[in-house]
Design a protein around this motif. Structure first.
Motif, PDB file in Angstrom:
ATOM      1  N   LEU A  62       1.127  -1.419   0.105  1.00  0.00           N
ATOM      2  CA  LEU A  62       0.248   0.559  -0.102  1.00  0.00           C
ATOM      3  C   LEU A  62       1.319   1.052  -0.065  1.00  0.00           C
ATOM      4  CD1 LEU A  62      -2.982  -1.232   2.582  1.00  0.00           C
ATOM      5  CD2 LEU A  62      -3.095  -0.875  -0.138  1.00  0.00           C
ATOM      6  N   PHE A  63       2.202   0.837   0.614  1.00  0.00           N
ATOM      7  CA  PHE A  63       3.046   2.508   0.941  1.00  0.00           C
ATOM      8  C   PHE A  63       3.301   3.018  -1.208  1.00  0.00           C
ATOM      9  CE2 PHE A  63       4.143   0.477   4.383  1.00  0.00           C
ATOM     10  CZ  PHE A  63       4.330   1.350   5.303  1.00  0.00           C
ATOM     11  N   ALA A  64       2.712   1.982  -2.230  1.00  0.00           N
ATOM     12  CA  ALA A  64       3.226   2.396  -3.493  1.00  0.00           C
ATOM     13  C   ALA A  64       2.152   3.302  -4.271  1.00  0.00           C
ATOM     14  CB  ALA A  64       3.266   1.388  -4.110  1.00  0.00           C
ATOM     15  N   ALA A  65       1.144   3.337  -3.147  1.00  0.00           N
ATOM     16  CA  ALA A  65       0.415   5.190  -3.817  1.00  0.00           C
ATOM     17  C   ALA A  65       1.077   5.980  -3.575  1.00  0.00           C
ATOM     18  CB  ALA A  65      -0.518   4.642  -3.172  1.00  0.00           C
ATOM     19  N   PHE A  66       2.167   5.958  -2.489  1.00  0.00           N
ATOM     20  CA  PHE A  66       2.744   7.176  -2.342  1.00  0.00           C
ATOM     21  C   PHE A  66       4.116   7.942  -3.071  1.00  0.00           C
ATOM     22  CE2 PHE A  66       0.614   5.679   1.616  1.00  0.00           C
ATOM     23  CZ  PHE A  66      -0.434   6.738   1.748  1.00  0.00           C
ATOM     24  N   TYR A  67       4.169   6.682  -3.940  1.00  0.00           N
ATOM     25  CA  TYR A  67       5.540   7.158  -5.237  1.00  0.00           C
ATOM     26  C   TYR A  67       4.858   7.096  -6.413  1.00  0.00           C
ATOM     27  CZ  TYR A  67       8.688   5.859  -1.275  1.00  0.00           C
ATOM     28  OH  TYR A  67       9.002   6.296  -0.720  1.00  0.00           O
TER      29      TYR A  67
END
Length: 276
Positions: free
Chosen positions: A181-186
């Protein structure tokens, strides 16, 4: 890390006459508060939505007030340390129990990210949808759709909160964080403006009880766990620690960011090392 803890024996549910009285009184009060608050929220949303669209300047205050009152009904004291972030971005926390929803909503105004199955749960699904929960599917084929949904909510100024462990635990351990889910911030420049705030949630059991008392894990059913919590005479307590927010672009990629958040939360959880 082994997963034998998921099958660890759970003490049988034993509730005496006084406990059942607490279940009745607290359950009725908590149910009235929760669904009464939901009714008020939906009425306010009828005005809020035409005026502000996706923005919700009013209704999160209702959710936070209901959750704070719910903890008082349960007689579960909440101690909050640190300051909720003011920057744009998201919050990540360790996940121990269904009680996290009340606890973290009481500590700051957020929108939860939850697995899609929750939307269909009787009663709970209605509450989740009304309070602005973001539902995500676990299928890899849904990754782009979920990423778009995250971006849309983040750009609307919503403070999202998700649990990178991917499951709730027995309250005495912190599992490795998944970086998905951290991918959405990149994406699309979000990394230059977004921050992530790690938050540690620590449950202290009632005196003399199992350290896992508030944990909800594995195949445990919601009903018995709710009854046990409602029936408890002298409750334990819960702490929420807000750590310093970090800019997303300070980390090379999503895995590095996830690892940082995990380390911060793990090192401030007094039982996490012993629980591994």
């Amino acid at each position: 890390m082994g997963e034998a803890w998921k099958e660890a024996p759970v003490p049988p549910l034993r509730i005496g006459p006084l406990g059942w009285l607490r279940v009745g009184l607290r359950g009725l009060t908590l149910g009235s508060l929760t669904y009464g608050g939901l009714a008020i929220l939906m009425l306010v949303r009828l005005v809020e939505q035409p005026l502000f669209g996706m923005a919700r300047p009013w209704t999160p205050h209702i959710t936070q007030t209901v959750c704070r009152l719910a903890l008082r009904i349960l007689r579960l004291p909440l101690k909050v340390e640190g300051t909720p972030m003011i920057e744009d971005g998201a919050v990540v926390a360790n996940h121990a129990s269904w009680l996290d929803i009340f606890v973290l909503n009481a500590a700051q105004r957020v929108y939860f990210v939850s697995k899609s199955e929750v939307a269909g749960w009787p009663g709970i699904g209605w509450l989740a949808r009304a309070t602005g929960t973001v539902f995500i599917a676990r299928k890899g084929t849904e990754a782009k759709v979920q990423q778009h949904l995250f971006e849309e909510r983040l750009r609307a100024g919503h403070r999202l909160l998700f649990f990178p462990e991917g499951t709730s635990t027995d309250a005495v351990r912190v599992l490795p964080f998944k970086s998905t889910l951290f991918a959405a911030f990149y994406t699309h420049g979000l990394e230059r403006v977004m921050h992530i705030q790690p938050v540690t949630v620590i449950y202290h059991p009632p005196e003399g009880e199992d350290p896992r008392f508030y944990g909800w894990w594995g195949d445990m059913e919601f009903g018995p766990h709710l009854l046990k919590t409602l029936a408890q005479g002298r409750q334990g307590r819960v702490e929420v620690i807000h750590h310093a927010p970090v800019p997303v672009d300070a980390f090379e990629n999503r895995k590095a960011l996830a690892l940082h958040c995990e380390r911060v939360i793990r090192t401030t959880h007094p039982l996490a090392e012993a629980g591994e």
